[in-house]
Design an enzyme around this catalytic site. Structure first.
Site, PDB file in Angstrom:
ATOM      1  CG  HIS A  33      16.255 -64.290  16.003  1.00 62.45           C
ATOM      2  ND1 HIS A  33      17.139 -64.758  15.373  1.00 62.45           N
ATOM      3  CD2 HIS A  33      16.444 -62.686  16.018  1.00 62.45           C
ATOM      4  CE1 HIS A  33      17.141 -64.490  14.963  1.00 62.45           C
ATOM      5  NE2 HIS A  33      16.933 -62.810  14.421  1.00 62.45           N
ATOM      6  CD  GLU A  34      16.214 -59.320  17.594  1.00 63.15           C
ATOM      7  OE1 GLU A  34      17.335 -58.796  16.871  1.00 63.15           O
ATOM      8  OE2 GLU A  34      15.338 -59.694  16.021  1.00 63.15           O
ATOM      9  CG  HIS A  37      21.050 -60.226  16.050  1.00 61.73           C
ATOM     10  ND1 HIS A  37      21.620 -61.170  15.293  1.00 61.73           N
ATOM     11  CD2 HIS A  37      19.607 -60.500  15.452  1.00 61.73           C
ATOM     12  CE1 HIS A  37      21.244 -61.549  14.079  1.00 61.73           C
ATOM     13  NE2 HIS A  37      19.828 -61.041  14.791  1.00 61.73           N
TER      14      HIS A  37
END
Length: 380
Positions: A33-34, A37
């Site tokens: 997920h990170e 980003h």
């Protein structure tokens, strides 16, 4: 003493049996997920100060050539990417005074000085990468193991069940469920399992003719693949090897990706359907759990094999992606909501409105966390 050490450190004990699988599952999902980003942010020319797995005190870390601090922290219940210009881990809008503290070079690569499309792309990349992780996991599993299926046949009908009341008979074949064609018995289960209390129209093939019936699924407590008790909507039909004619579908790499996309889409749709029904009180609250439930499920999956643990990663990744897209600050969906408003009115949302939104959203998020912790410890 030996008994205590065995209970803690054996594969049946807490550390190796539960804690390690839990940290593996959560770390993979959070990291992906990170990383979404981070990668899209860097692609958009945004500077990254910190990439953290976990919160709280740093256990260890290093600085890369771009000046980003990569670190692992003591509380492994999440993570964050801190961009240049962020004043906290939630990337909430800094005040005018805080922006003034940045140097000219920092303002050029700061997150909040970027065009709205770059900020939106960076934010949505986190949940998107979660979905891509799920697709990748299923694609590998389908390529390696194929998919066992049954024909959509009725071998038995439970007396007094919704199916019996609707007139479904042994030997009938499901053609469609609420207008959607079905190819396997699992397709029927998918379209029924989340529709407890909803009348559903079934088209059945009987003696070469199609007939239409309506049945309303009822919730029944069953055991899932990990041995947990769950409530699933059923109509009361059973398949077997004689009628179902089990077979294994094998996939080419391209076909496996297509099947994985379809499977991931179904999980997203089913999760969204569950959340909608949950909000209006039509789903069992015990279906929602927090870190303790995830840890328990991780231990159960690890005992069944690594492929089960990887499947849990895929399912949790979808859940994390969907939750983060909810339009609630400080979640990713809350940021996207503000960016959408900004794109419409052609100016940033006022600092006062954003502050109120973040405070209200934070209360909702904390309330939800408290709810799932209560479920984990006392409620279910």
């Amino acid at each position: 003493m030996n008994e205590i050490l065995h209970a803690v450190f054996s594969t049946e004990g807490f550390v190796l049996g539960t804690l390690v699988p839990f940290l593996f599952v959560l770390t993979v999902v959070v990291f992906v997920h990170e990383m979404g980003h981070y990668l899209v942010g860097r692609w958009c020319g945004i500077g990254v100060k910190v990439f953290s797995i976990g919160f709280g005190p740093e256990l260890f870390g290093f600085n890369d050539s771009h000046g980003t601090r990569w670190k692992l922290c003591a509380i492994p219940l999440g993570g964050y990417v801190k961009f240049v210009g962020d004043m906290n881990a939630t990337s909430s809008q800094p005040s005018s005074e805080e922006i003034e503290t940045l140097t000219a070079a920092e303002r050029k690569i700061a997150f909040h000085t970027q065009p709205v499309w770059k900020r939106a792309a960076t934010v949505v990349a986190g949940p998107l990468f979660n979905f891509l992780l799920t697709i990748a996991v299923f694609a590998v599993l389908f390529s390696a193991y194929g998919r066992p299926v049954l024909e959509p046949m009725v071998a038995e009908v439970t007396a007094g069940s919704p199916a019996a009341r609707a007139g479904i008979l042994p030997g009938d074949r499901f053609v469609s469920v609420d207008g959607s064609k079905v190819r396997t018995f699992a397709d029927v289960q998918r379209r029924v399992s989340g529709r407890g209390g909803d009348p559903i129209t079934f088209v059945m093939l009987r003696d070469g003719k199609e007939i239409t019936v309506t049945a309303t699924p009822e919730l029944m407590e069953q055991q899932d693949g990990l041995g947990n008790k769950v409530k699933v909507a059923v109509i009361g039909v059973v398949n077997n090897q004689e009628f179902g004619q089990p077979r294994l579908i094998t996939y080419s790499p391209v076909g496996a990706v297509g099947a994985a996309v379809e499977e991931t889409g179904y999980i997203i749709q089913r999760t969204g359907q569950f959340l909608q029904r949950f909000v209006v009180g039509r789903e069992d609250k015990c279906q929602l759990g927090g870190p303790i439930k995830i840890a328990k499920m991780s231990g159960q999956a690890a005992k069944l094999g690594f492929d089960w643990l990887v499947q849990l990663v895929a399912l949790l990744s979808v859940g994390i992606g969907i939750l983060n897209l909810l339009p609630i600050p400080p979640l990713d969906g809350g940021h996207l909501l503000f960016y959408g408003v900004e794109a419409v009115i052609r100016r940033p949302v006022s600092e006062r409105m954003m502050e109120l939104g973040y405070r209200a959203g934070l209360l909702l998020v904390l309330g939800f966390m408290g709810f799932v912790f209560w479920n984990d410890l006392f409620g279910c």
